[in-house]
Design a protein around this motif. Structure first.
Motif, PDB file in Angstrom:
ATOM      1  N   LEU A 264     -12.681  29.286 -38.860  1.00 23.77           N
ATOM      2  CA  LEU A 264     -13.253  28.419 -37.836  1.00 23.77           C
ATOM      3  C   LEU A 264     -12.320  28.378 -36.628  1.00 23.77           C
ATOM      4  O   LEU A 264     -11.164  27.970 -36.738  1.00 23.77           O
ATOM      5  N   ASP A 265     -12.828  28.794 -35.485  1.00 23.20           N
ATOM      6  CA  ASP A 265     -12.057  28.785 -34.244  1.00 23.20           C
ATOM      7  C   ASP A 265     -12.065  27.369 -33.682  1.00 23.20           C
ATOM      8  O   ASP A 265     -12.989  26.965 -32.986  1.00 23.20           O
ATOM      9  N   VAL A 266     -11.009  26.607 -33.979  1.00 26.00           N
ATOM     10  CA  VAL A 266     -11.024  25.181 -33.647  1.00 26.00           C
ATOM     11  C   VAL A 266     -10.760  24.923 -32.167  1.00 26.00           C
ATOM     12  O   VAL A 266     -11.003  23.804 -31.684  1.00 26.00           O
ATOM     13  N   LEU A 267     -10.254  25.924 -31.444  1.00 22.46           N
ATOM     14  CA  LEU A 267     -10.092  25.746 -30.002  1.00 22.46           C
ATOM     15  C   LEU A 267     -11.407  25.905 -29.268  1.00 22.46           C
ATOM     16  O   LEU A 267     -11.631  25.293 -28.218  1.00 22.46           O
ATOM     17  N   ALA A 268     -12.293  26.733 -29.817  1.00 26.40           N
ATOM     18  CA  ALA A 268     -13.576  26.984 -29.157  1.00 26.40           C
ATOM     19  C   ALA A 268     -14.642  25.963 -29.545  1.00 26.40           C
ATOM     20  O   ALA A 268     -15.720  25.939 -28.954  1.00 26.40           O
ATOM     21  N   LEU A 269     -14.330  25.122 -30.534  1.00 26.69           N
ATOM     22  CA  LEU A 269     -15.287  24.120 -31.011  1.00 26.69           C
ATOM     23  C   LEU A 269     -14.747  22.724 -30.714  1.00 26.69           C
ATOM     24  O   LEU A 269     -13.603  22.425 -31.071  1.00 26.69           O
ATOM     25  N   PRO A 270     -15.515  21.864 -30.052  1.00 28.33           N
ATOM     26  CA  PRO A 270     -15.025  20.509 -29.760  1.00 28.33           C
ATOM     27  C   PRO A 270     -14.611  19.786 -31.035  1.00 28.33           C
ATOM     28  O   PRO A 270     -15.245  19.932 -32.085  1.00 28.33           O
ATOM     29  N   ALA A 271     -13.547  19.009 -30.931  1.00 39.41           N
ATOM     30  CA  ALA A 271     -13.015  18.338 -32.114  1.00 39.41           C
ATOM     31  C   ALA A 271     -14.044  17.412 -32.765  1.00 39.41           C
ATOM     32  O   ALA A 271     -14.063  17.269 -33.996  1.00 39.41           O
ATOM     33  N   ASP A 272     -14.909  16.809 -31.947  1.00 41.08           N
ATOM     34  CA  ASP A 272     -15.902  15.902 -32.536  1.00 41.08           C
ATOM     35  C   ASP A 272     -17.008  16.649 -33.277  1.00 41.08           C
ATOM     36  O   ASP A 272     -17.863  16.022 -33.912  1.00 41.08           O
ATOM     37  N   ALA A 273     -17.007  17.985 -33.188  1.00 33.50           N
ATOM     38  CA  ALA A 273     -18.005  18.788 -33.905  1.00 33.50           C
ATOM     39  C   ALA A 273     -17.434  19.409 -35.174  1.00 33.50           C
ATOM     40  O   ALA A 273     -18.166  20.038 -35.938  1.00 33.50           O
ATOM     41  N   TRP A 274     -16.122  19.247 -35.412  1.00 29.95           N
ATOM     42  CA  TRP A 274     -15.489  19.880 -36.572  1.00 29.95           C
ATOM     43  C   TRP A 274     -16.121  19.411 -37.886  1.00 29.95           C
ATOM     44  O   TRP A 274     -16.477  20.224 -38.732  1.00 29.95           O
ATOM     45  N   ALA A 275     -16.255  18.111 -38.046  1.00 34.97           N
ATOM     46  CA  ALA A 275     -16.718  17.565 -39.323  1.00 34.97           C
ATOM     47  C   ALA A 275     -18.101  18.081 -39.678  1.00 34.97           C
ATOM     48  O   ALA A 275     -18.350  18.508 -40.815  1.00 34.97           O
ATOM     49  N   GLY A 276     -19.019  18.066 -38.705  1.00 34.92           N
ATOM     50  CA  GLY A 276     -20.378  18.514 -38.976  1.00 34.92           C
ATOM     51  C   GLY A 276     -20.444  19.980 -39.342  1.00 34.92           C
ATOM     52  O   GLY A 276     -21.167  20.367 -40.275  1.00 34.92           O
ATOM     53  N   GLU A 277     -19.692  20.811 -38.639  1.00 29.20           N
ATOM     54  CA  GLU A 277     -19.726  22.247 -38.903  1.00 29.20           C
ATOM     55  C   GLU A 277     -19.064  22.564 -40.242  1.00 29.20           C
ATOM     56  O   GLU A 277     -19.539  23.421 -41.003  1.00 29.20           O
TER      57      GLU A 277
END
Length: 402
Positions: free
Chosen positions: A137-150
């Motif tokens: 998971l590219d955590v820089l390209a994904l907003p932090a508030d979207a981490w949990a859902g993904e």
């Protein structure tokens, strides 16, 4: 033939134990792969070069993560690797046609672990998720508030999660709390993995020894006394001095002779290394990173024409002190009488030595293609990194830590 060099980036599990290395190969002319070869040719070079050096040597017995482009997925018979050696990464740029999906299935049947690289979000790769063991998971390209859902969505497919491009302690703690299995990123190459408010009692003597060794006002007699009063340390130092690596014409039987023959700076550097190694009872990736960075700083300084490669080695080694001693760097340095220049280099990357350290850290993360580093050609920088990696493995074996 286009020259290649390699770096290796560690991947850690939830307990910050080594899980694997990703082997990072780039066109050494620019310290990145800018398309001089297509992806298939690049992967062929990666596999061949790694096999020549030796996978076990490169990864110290851990799995190697290797990118696979379209052709190798559509023609999996081209891959000569042992499933125990490698985790195969499906690039985010592949076209998931029928041949590609069938190739992934065949690789999995051969026993390979399959990872999906640089994933952000969306359902474009849902068709292969049942075939994927690990999603990076590219955590820089994904907003932090979207981490949990993904993460929750991917978990439903039975995938393990690897967070890549982890840049901060806060991100690491959050992602670990969300159940991520593995972690990779520049945060782990920086000396900020562990924290503490005080030096553990058993480490005070260690820091005092380092302080004495590296005090700019220390004399030959001071260094001689410090080394000689520790029998094990003296034996190790003399063993190193008389090894083939030093190339002396006759055997040296005393620490004082060793200091005279090799020079105070060289002896000080190696004794510091032995002292730090004694802090670890078993091989530790933190020590590997510290040694690799120290050697890289030395090589950069020498290639850049600086007159202080030994000092740059020491700065590189000491830049990992907080990780090695589980204590913030500023607190460790307060107990060491280092020069103002060395302190500034360590804490702020200031001055010429600090610039060398900054360059080494960018090289470790693969982020130096656009950075001027003492005027050194970026292709040469890549070769210096490869040399530092190989040197580190040799030293760890000499120290009995490998």
């Amino acid at each position: 033939m286009t020259p290649f060099f390699l770096a290796r980036q560690p991947i850690f599990d939830r307990k910050l134990q080594m899980h694997a290395y990703e082997l990072l190969f780039r066109d050494s002319r620019v310290n990145s792969n800018r398309g001089a070869l297509d992806d298939a040719a690049t992967t062929a070079q990666v596999i061949r070069n790694a096999a020549e050096v030796g996978f076990d040597r490169l990864t110290r017995g851990h799995p190697a993560y290797i990118n696979l482009p379209q052709r190798f997925l559509e023609e999996p018979e081209l891959i000569p690797l042992d499933p125990e050696q490698a985790v195969l990464e499906v690039l985010e740029t592949v076209d998931l046609n029928e041949r590609c999906i069938d190739g992934i299935r065949r690789l999995r049947e051969r026993g390979f672990t399959i990872a999906l690289d640089d994933f952000t979000s969306g359902d474009a790769f849902d068709a292969i998720l049942p075939l994927v063991d690990i999603v990076k998971l590219d955590v820089l390209a994904l907003p932090a508030d979207a981490w949990a859902g993904e993460i929750e969505r991917l978990r439903a497919h039975g995938c393990r999660l690897l967070a890549e491009k982890v840049e901060t302690r806060e991100a690491f703690e959050t992602l670990r709390g969300l159940g991520v299995d593995y972690f990779q990123g520049f945060f782990f190459a920086r000396p900020r993995v562990y924290r503490g408010r005080q030096l553990p009692p058993g480490r005070v003597t260690l820091v005092q020894a380092l302080a004495g060794l590296n005090d700019p006002d220390s004399t030959v007699d001071d260094i001689h006394e410090l080394v000689s009063r520790d029998v094990a340390l003296a034996v190790k130092a003399l063993t190193y001095v008389n090894s083939a690596a030093c190339g002396l014409s006759r055997r040296v039987d005393s620490i004082r002779e060793a200091i005279v023959y090799l020079g105070r700076d060289r002896i000080r550097r190696w004794v510091s290394l032995f002292v730090l190694a004694s802090a670890e009872s078993e091989p530790d990736e933190r020590m590997t990173l510290a040694l690799q960075r120290a050697k890289l700083c030395e090589l950069i300084a020498a290639r850049g024409g600086r007159q202080d490669p030994d000092a740059c080695f020491t700065v590189g080694l000491f830049s990992m002190l907080d990780t090695l001693l589980d204590t913030p760097l500023a607190e460790v340095l307060q107990q060491m009488n280092l020069s103002a220049d060395m302190r500034a280099a360590l804490l702020a990357h200031a001055g010429g030595t600090g610039a060398v350290l900054g360059c080494a850290r960018r090289l470790e993360s693969g982020d130096s293609a656009e950075v001027d580093c003492l005027g050194i050609d970026s292709g040469d920088l890549g070769l210096l990194l490869a040399e530092a990696v190989c040197w580190t493995d040799e030293v760890l074996r000499e120290l009995g830590l490998d």
